[in-house]
Enzyme design. Structure first.
Site, PDB file in Angstrom:
ATOM      1  N   ARG A  82      13.471  82.381  68.943  1.00 33.53           N
ATOM      2  CA  ARG A  82      13.694  82.789  70.470  1.00 33.53           C
ATOM      3  C   ARG A  82      13.031  83.795  71.037  1.00 33.53           C
ATOM      4  O   ARG A  82      12.664  84.726  70.004  1.00 33.53           O
ATOM      5  CB  ARG A  82      15.332  83.113  70.678  1.00 33.53           C
ATOM      6  CG  ARG A  82      16.227  81.974  70.513  1.00 33.53           C
ATOM      7  CD  ARG A  82      16.099  81.142  71.966  1.00 33.53           C
ATOM      8  NE  ARG A  82      16.953  79.857  71.898  1.00 33.53           N
ATOM      9  CZ  ARG A  82      16.782  78.804  71.296  1.00 33.53           C
ATOM     10  NH1 ARG A  82      15.361  78.555  71.170  1.00 33.53           N
ATOM     11  NH2 ARG A  82      17.619  77.812  71.584  1.00 33.53           N
TER      12      ARG A  82
ATOM     13  N   GLU B 123      11.540  83.513  79.770  1.00 27.71           N
ATOM     14  CA  GLU B 123      10.745  82.376  80.303  1.00 27.71           C
ATOM     15  C   GLU B 123      10.926  81.936  81.564  1.00 27.71           C
ATOM     16  O   GLU B 123      12.091  82.124  81.927  1.00 27.71           O
ATOM     17  CB  GLU B 123      11.172  81.283  79.118  1.00 27.71           C
ATOM     18  CG  GLU B 123      10.705  81.545  77.888  1.00 27.71           C
ATOM     19  CD  GLU B 123      11.302  80.807  76.647  1.00 27.71           C
ATOM     20  OE1 GLU B 123      12.053  79.821  76.893  1.00 27.71           O
ATOM     21  OE2 GLU B 123      11.065  81.033  75.468  1.00 27.71           O
TER      22      GLU B 123
ATOM     23  N   HIS C  29       7.686  76.702  75.115  1.00 29.51           N
ATOM     24  CA  HIS C  29       8.917  76.467  74.475  1.00 29.51           C
ATOM     25  C   HIS C  29       9.263  74.987  74.395  1.00 29.51           C
ATOM     26  O   HIS C  29      10.140  74.207  74.976  1.00 29.51           O
ATOM     27  CB  HIS C  29      10.205  76.806  75.585  1.00 29.51           C
ATOM     28  CG  HIS C  29      11.293  76.970  74.720  1.00 29.51           C
ATOM     29  ND1 HIS C  29      12.459  77.960  74.933  1.00 29.51           N
ATOM     30  CD2 HIS C  29      11.918  76.368  73.819  1.00 29.51           C
ATOM     31  CE1 HIS C  29      13.319  77.914  74.111  1.00 29.51           C
ATOM     32  NE2 HIS C  29      13.197  76.907  73.248  1.00 29.51           N
TER      33      HIS C  29
END
Lengths: 370, 370
Positions: A287, A316, A334
């Site tokens: 993460r 993000e 991602h």
């Protein structure tokens, strides 16, 4: 009580939706059939769909035959979702998390009958685990449904950073090969010794189902693996370090494949980056908030670290623009878990966990409370 | 006789030179010292440096203590290099090929005393091997000095094509993630099932030192390996196919890691591409002319093949511009062997072969004549 069925939308925000939909037969635009309504007479168990607006359930057709689905977000309209939840789903025993929708005390308070949370996400950092534990609510994650894909992505990012594949692809597409006749291999000409995988010391942060798969994959490349995790793993022969500092000092490459928790938030800080050193490379498939991103950007821009391959970011979809000009950095939106095979596998796990729970069988992939 | 010592040039064409030079201590700008001249009294054996203008010998300092080096290209000036070679190097027993300089009958005719050709190149397609064999001239290649790097690059290209790492890096750098909120994963939305490595049938064309290393690396990813080569390898359990057609029909992914010879020129033609099929992916780390590039471009542009990762091209440094817009293609400027570790290893092999030859010991890495 009405049931809300999700449509496949082509909204530009619905990245996962669009991708999922290609894998769906029958198509996911299901009719709003009255037979699917949930009423007190409906024998089908109720599942609350917990999501944020940009995510939708894409495999409702696999659940509707056995379950009634209630989506408070869709139901609420202008009303307060918590109130809608309280008034319409107080008897729900199960929640299905779709996407990284934060699930905390406030939502749990609305669901006094809740016994299980099943999540469709690879991580569980969106769920208040200690609150669930305190209330005796079981949580099922995806087990290792995504682990192969994430491990593949980590290795791909690593080779790419070391061998500058994306950078050289840009170089070729820009038409620079015939014009310049050389590929400058980025700005750090003095650090070519970083390029070969063989003999590199790779430190893995979190040797779980993903980390151990990364290790398996890197062994034939001649990498030397060591790791840190909460506890030393039994039956693992790789050198173990109690903390990330000792690991970073020892490593040429640091790969982050651990969960994001209070303990791992910003586990890679200024000190760790300095310990990794000028030729060090960092790969993050965990993460974004595992790394203090501001510090990482500073180290990269100033050439105080060798390179980075990042699939995840702190904010993000916003990626620090300072990184866009660097050839020793590979940026991925991602998508480490975005293959259809693993998405299908994840759906299988979710369905199996829900079916197990409502059949009074053990969950397939409960998370431990260690 | 004068000796010509090479200077490190910063010519834009001298890609390898520039890279090598960062690895050199002492610096390669050697003095034109008179003590290095070669004369009939000079006891040091003579080595002819065979090169094309864009390549230079970058480790002369390792050879000069033991050998006299003669560079006909540098010596010729406006004169005919063949005449210069005849008049100045007729007694030479050894040639060192620097870069892919074609070495054929005409040059060999100028060197009647030649006994050995040592090449600094990963491939030997620039050398007329059958002519050498006919004349009883031994040829030493680099053995497996570059094999790890090339295998790493092949795996990197494969992961990149399947998982679209370079394409998504471009997507992020273009600032498209926040704007578009999705990554479209290229043009072939219907072929996501190709993305995961696990379970893919990988056909390797040429299971030599590079191909076998590629296989070793792909096993932990869950790929299933099969191969074709001139002969079935003893002690190899992967399924063997007698020809590339049977292999292509069986494979999801075709990886080219064989030498370029008359037999392998355009071994990947229209028929093989059709056999590989719409979802098939091709990786080339051998030589550009292993593939009929015009046909490959056509198949890629028309979506008749799934993707390609190419480190080599038929007309380097020219790459077909039709490929520049495709997200299922990764383009690399012939750099699979460009890590300093393998360059150093290659120099070691060249020096060791020359020292062995002039000590009447067997060559370390002679090529076989099968």
């Amino acid at each position: 009580m009405e049931i809300y069925i999700f449509r496949v939308s082509s909204s530009k925000k619905n990245k996962r939706l669009i991708i999922f939909s290609n894998n769906q037969r029958p198509p996911l635009i299901l009719p709003m059939a009255s037979s699917h309504t949930h009423s007190p007479q409906d024998p089908k168990p109720l599942i609350v769909i917990h999501r944020i607006p940009s995510f939708s359930l894409t495999f409702a057709h696999r659940l509707i035959p056995s379950f009634s689905l209630f989506d408070p977000l869709a139901a609420a309209g202008d009303a307060d979702p918590a109130a809608v939840l309280r008034s319409h789903a107080a008897e729900a025993r199960a929640v299905l998390c779709v996407g990284p929708s934060p699930l905390g005390k406030e939502t749990l308070d609305c669901l006094p009958s809740l016994e299980v949370v099943v999540t469709q996400c690879a991580g569980t950092d969106h769920i208040d685990l200690s609150e669930c534990r305190r209330r005796g609510i079981a949580v099922a994650n995806l087990g290792d449904a995504f682990s192969d894909d994430v491990a593949d992505c980590a290795v791909g990012l690593l080779i790419d950073v070391l061998r500058k594949i994306s950078a050289s692809d840009r170089f070729v597409r820009a038409g620079s090969w015939p014009e310049r006749g050389e590929f400058s291999l980025g700005v750090r000409v003095d650090s070519y010794a970083d390029l070969q995988l063989e003999g590199k010391q790779v430190g893995i942060v979190g040797l779980g189902s993903i980390g151990s798969r990364i290790a398996d994959r890197l062994i034939p490349f001649g990498c030397m693996i060591s790791y840190t995790s909460r506890h030393k793993k039994p039956n693992v022969s790789y050198p173990y370090y109690r903390n990330i500092h000792d690991l970073a000092i020892k490593s040429d490459i640091l790969i982050l494949s651990c969960s994001l928790t209070d303990q791992t938030h910003h586990i890679v800080n200024k000190q760790v980056l300095a310990e990794l050193g000028k030729d060090g490379v960092i790969i993050n498939v965990g993460r974004g908030a595992l790394i203090n991103e501001r510090e990482l950007v500073k180290f990269l821009v100033e050439g105080e670290i060798g390179g980075a391959g990042l699939d995840v970011f702190e904010d993000e979809p916003n990626v620090p623009k300072e990184l866009f000009g660097l050839d020793n950095v590979v940026l991925s939106p991602h998508q480490a878990v975005l293959t259809p095979e693993s998405i299908k596998a994840a759906q299988d796990v979710v369905v199996a966990n829900l079916e197990a729970f409502f059949s009074n069988k053990p969950l397939l992939t409960p998370i431990g409370w260690d």
